[in-house]
Design an enzyme around this catalytic site. Structure first.
Site, short mmCIF file in Angstrom:
data_model
loop_
_atom_site.label_atom_id
_atom_site.label_comp_id
_atom_site.label_asym_id
_atom_site.label_seq_id
_atom_site.Cartn_x
_atom_site.Cartn_y
_atom_site.Cartn_z
N ILE A 1 8.26 6.95 16.71
CA ILE A 1 7.87 7.63 15.46
C ILE A 1 6.57 8.42 15.61
O ILE A 1 6.51 9.59 15.24
CB ILE A 1 7.74 6.62 14.29
N ARG B 1 -8.31 -0.65 4.77
CA ARG B 1 -7.43 0.32 4.09
C ARG B 1 -6.12 -0.33 3.68
O ARG B 1 -5.45 0.15 2.77
CB ARG B 1 -7.12 1.49 5.04
N ASP C 1 5.03 0.53 11.97
CA ASP C 1 3.82 -0.14 11.47
C ASP C 1 3.69 -1.58 11.97
O ASP C 1 2.63 -2.18 11.86
CB ASP C 1 3.79 -0.12 9.93
N CYS D 1 -4.86 12.52 12.51
CA CYS D 1 -5.35 11.20 12.12
C CYS D 1 -5.32 10.32 13.35
O CYS D 1 -4.98 10.78 14.44
CB CYS D 1 -4.52 10.60 11.00
N LYS E 1 0.84 -1.20 0.00
CA LYS E 1 0.00 0.00 0.00
C LYS E 1 0.88 1.26 0.00
O LYS E 1 0.65 2.18 -0.78
CB LYS E 1 -0.89 0.01 1.25
N ASN E 2 1.89 1.28 0.86
CA ASN E 2 2.67 2.50 1.01
C ASN E 2 3.58 2.77 -0.18
O ASN E 2 4.21 3.83 -0.25
CB ASN E 2 3.48 2.46 2.31
N ARG F 1 -0.61 14.92 12.43
CA ARG F 1 0.24 14.49 11.31
C ARG F 1 0.82 15.76 10.68
O ARG F 1 0.31 16.25 9.68
CB ARG F 1 -0.64 13.77 10.32
N PRO F 2 1.86 16.35 11.29
CA PRO F 2 2.37 17.61 10.75
C PRO F 2 2.94 17.44 9.35
O PRO F 2 3.38 16.34 8.98
CB PRO F 2 3.47 18.01 11.75
N ILE F 3 2.93 18.54 8.58
CA ILE F 3 3.50 18.48 7.23
C ILE F 3 4.51 19.60 7.03
O ILE F 3 4.80 20.02 5.92
CB ILE F 3 2.39 18.55 6.14
N ASP F 4 5.04 20.11 8.18
CA ASP F 4 5.99 21.22 8.11
C ASP F 4 7.21 20.91 7.24
O ASP F 4 7.71 21.77 6.52
CB ASP F 4 6.42 21.63 9.53
N LEU F 5 7.69 19.66 7.28
CA LEU F 5 8.89 19.32 6.50
C LEU F 5 8.60 19.35 5.01
O LEU F 5 9.42 19.79 4.20
CB LEU F 5 9.41 17.92 6.90
N ARG G 1 -6.10 9.73 4.11
CA ARG G 1 -5.36 10.69 4.92
C ARG G 1 -4.01 11.04 4.31
O ARG G 1 -3.53 12.14 4.42
CB ARG G 1 -5.13 10.12 6.33
C1 UD1 Z 1 4.60 6.72 6.25
C2 UD1 Z 1 3.69 5.53 6.12
C3 UD1 Z 1 3.23 5.04 7.49
C4 UD1 Z 1 4.44 4.78 8.38
C5 UD1 Z 1 5.35 6.02 8.42
C6 UD1 Z 1 6.64 5.80 9.20
C7 UD1 Z 1 2.60 5.91 3.99
C8 UD1 Z 1 1.35 6.19 3.26
N1 UD1 Z 1 2.54 5.90 5.32
O1 UD1 Z 1 3.82 7.77 6.83
O2 UD1 Z 1 2.49 3.82 7.32
O3 UD1 Z 1 3.98 4.51 9.69
O4 UD1 Z 1 5.72 6.39 7.08
O5 UD1 Z 1 7.33 4.71 8.68
O6 UD1 Z 1 3.63 5.65 3.41
N2 UD1 Z 1 6.67 14.49 10.65
C9 UD1 Z 1 6.80 15.82 10.99
N3 UD1 Z 1 6.68 16.74 9.99
C10 UD1 Z 1 6.46 16.39 8.69
C11 UD1 Z 1 6.34 15.02 8.36
C12 UD1 Z 1 6.46 14.09 9.38
O7 UD1 Z 1 6.99 16.18 12.15
O8 UD1 Z 1 6.37 17.28 7.83
C13 UD1 Z 1 6.77 13.47 11.73
C14 UD1 Z 1 5.44 12.70 11.90
O9 UD1 Z 1 4.55 13.39 12.74
C15 UD1 Z 1 5.90 11.41 12.52
C16 UD1 Z 1 7.28 11.20 11.86
O10 UD1 Z 1 7.68 12.47 11.35
O11 UD1 Z 1 6.06 11.58 13.89
C17 UD1 Z 1 7.26 10.18 10.74
O12 UD1 Z 1 6.42 10.59 9.72
P1 UD1 Z 1 6.63 10.19 8.20
O13 UD1 Z 1 7.89 9.42 8.04
O14 UD1 Z 1 6.45 11.43 7.39
O15 UD1 Z 1 5.41 9.23 7.97
P2 UD1 Z 1 4.35 9.26 6.80
O16 UD1 Z 1 5.02 9.53 5.52
O17 UD1 Z 1 3.22 10.14 7.21
#
Ligand code: UD1
Length: 421
Positions: A332, A402, A310, A119, A24-25, A124-128, A95
């Site tokens: 994580i 899902r 996961d 979620c 899926k991922n 689920r921050p997206i700042d990065l 999501r």
């Molecule tokens: C992906 C996977 C998810 C898996 C995760 C970690 C998909 C669809 N999902 O999620 O199943 O559990 O990787 O292996 O591929 N973070 C920030 N800022 C950001 C982005 C992330 O602080 O801009 C933090 C998140 O809150 C979290 C950590 O970084 O604590 C890991 O997130 P990330 O690696 O981005 O996971 P996803 O890509 O959302």
């Protein structure tokens, strides 16, 4: 409303073979990448039939990428992208739809998405993602719950250092960078196998990418990409799930269509617990579980190649009846122990303190009514219920759908007493 439930009569050993579906991922960013392909079609084989993948196809169709399923393959054609907005309703269905941002912005110079918000795993921050795209020349505003993104002069290559190796941010940057002007460097990039799958696909389409699988990825922008044919990598978390089902229920199982290298930390850990696991051929794993397992002491979730977050809930299910104490440290996600309250209802002994969970193995679990709280937490309840005494009924199973292609059929085919009702 989701009224379907899974009914499981526990205590039956499982035996047989399960073919594991595509990841899926990996499928989600690969489908997103399809929006970048200007000429021709892409054929993605081994594309799992999951509600998240269906939702991704609906998003693509909405923005003008033709996307249709043919058996286990999905065929996309993005000759004519007519729209750069993903409406709230479609964003809510999936999501992780933030993965469309880099691709749509890269291809059309614009993207409007509703803000993803929280979620079931916590915020689920997206700042990065945003900071990196800004470095590449994107203008991004947050207004009325929407992210308004544009790149009037196109995106340009940049030298980006991630403060955490985020999987989604690494994917978004790669997707934005393949058509950007100049070269992009990603330092502290995520090393998950799904990243290497994405770069392999994009390379087949004409992209110039080096370093996938390491922590520095270099992307040299090209003018245009063309279609290709690609097979999605096996789902390492679905494989870990079925291994944990065998660990909970006991029995012997062959998993086919897998890549054991991607389970490099999970398999040795399960071996220390007393599971006999062998890999054979290019894509098969055999597991044999007899008697009581041993607690594996400490499990710390980490970015790949560390122990995957996961698989945390799934291994926890296997530890609930193991001899001894296991300490989990979830590094994580901040809210990833929601399955614990459900496991407690089955008679487990677990204490949670912040990011630490302490599991003391008990003699046996007893089946009861359970609620799936999230995708992998829900799958962990299935695994626990297979080993429990009596009947378990799990509701809110839309979370499980899902990420698993017909989980009850797979488990029934190896002798589990499980049905959807
Ligand atoms: C992906 C996977 C998810 C898996 C995760 C970690 C998909 C669809 N999902 O999620 O199943 O559990 O990787 O292996 O591929 N973070 C920030 N800022 C950001 C982005 C992330 O602080 O801009 C933090 C998140 O809150 C979290 C950590 O970084 O604590 C890991 O997130 P990330 O690696 O981005 O996971 P996803 O890509 O959302």
């Amino acid at each position: 409303m989701d009224t379907q439930k899974l009914m499981i009569v526990g205590g039956k050993r499982i035996e047989g073979e399960i073919r594991v579906h595509g990841a899926k991922n990996s499928a989600l960013p690969l489908l997103s990448a399809a929006a970048l392909i200007a000429d021709g079609e892409c054929i993605l084989h081994n594309c799992p039939r999951l509600t998240d993948v269906d939702a991704a196809c609906r998003i693509l169709n909405h923005i003008g990428v033709k996307c249709k399923r043919d058996g286990s393959s999905v065929i996309t054609a993005a000759d004519n992208i007519t729209c750069h907005e993903v409406p709230v309703k479609l964003m809510r269905e999936m999501r992780s739809s933030i993965v469309f941002l880099g691709a749509v912005l890269g291809r059309t110079g614009q993207c409007r998405l509703s803000f993803p918000g929280g979620c079931e795993l916590g915020p689920r921050p997206i700042d990065l993602h945003i900071a990196a795209l800004r470095e590449m020349g994107a203008e991004i505003r947050e207004e009325h719950g929407y992210l308004e993104c544009s790149a009037p002069d196109g995106l340009k290559g940049a030298d980006i250092s991630l403060t955490f190796p985020s999987v989604g941010a690494t994917e978004n940057i790669i997707l934005a960078a393949v058509l950007a002007k100049g070269t992009t460097l990603i330092h502290n990039a995520a090393r998950e196998p799904e990243i290497a799958d994405l770069t392999e696909f994009l390379t087949k389409c004409g992209a110039k990418i080096k370093g996938a699988g390491s922590d520095v990825i270099t992307v040299e922008g090209v003018e245009k990409l063309h279609g290709c044919e690609h097979s999605v990598i096996p789902d390492r978390i679905a494989a870990a799930t079925y291994l944990c089902c065998a660990a909970c229920a006991g029995g012997e199982l062959v998993l086919s269509g897998v890549n054991a290298e991607h389970l490099g930390v999970v398999i040795p850990l399960m071996q220390t617990m007393g599971c006999r696991i062998y890999t054979f051929g290019r894509d098969s794993i055999y597991i044999n579980v007899r008697g009581r397992l041993k607690a594996p002491l400490t499990i710390r979730t980490m970015p790949y190649p560390g122990f995957p977050t996961d698989a945390q809930a799934l291994i926890m299910a296997a530890c609930t009846c193991a001899d001894g104490i296991t300490v989990f440290v979830e590094n994580i996600f901040e809210n990833r122990y929601r399955h614990v309250s459900e496991l407690l209802r089955m008679g487990c002994s677990i204490k949670v303190e912040g990011k630490v969970a302490i599991v003391q193995g008990v003699k046996r679990l007893s089946g009861t009514e359970l609620v799936a709280t999230d995708l992998r937490g829900g799958a962990a309840l299935v695994a626990a219920a297979l080993g429990a005494e009596g009947v378990s009924v799990i509701s809110e199973i839309h979370h499980i759908d899902r990420g698993y292609e017909n989980i009850e059929q797979a488990l029934r085919s190896v002798g589990a007493d499980i049905k959807r009702k």
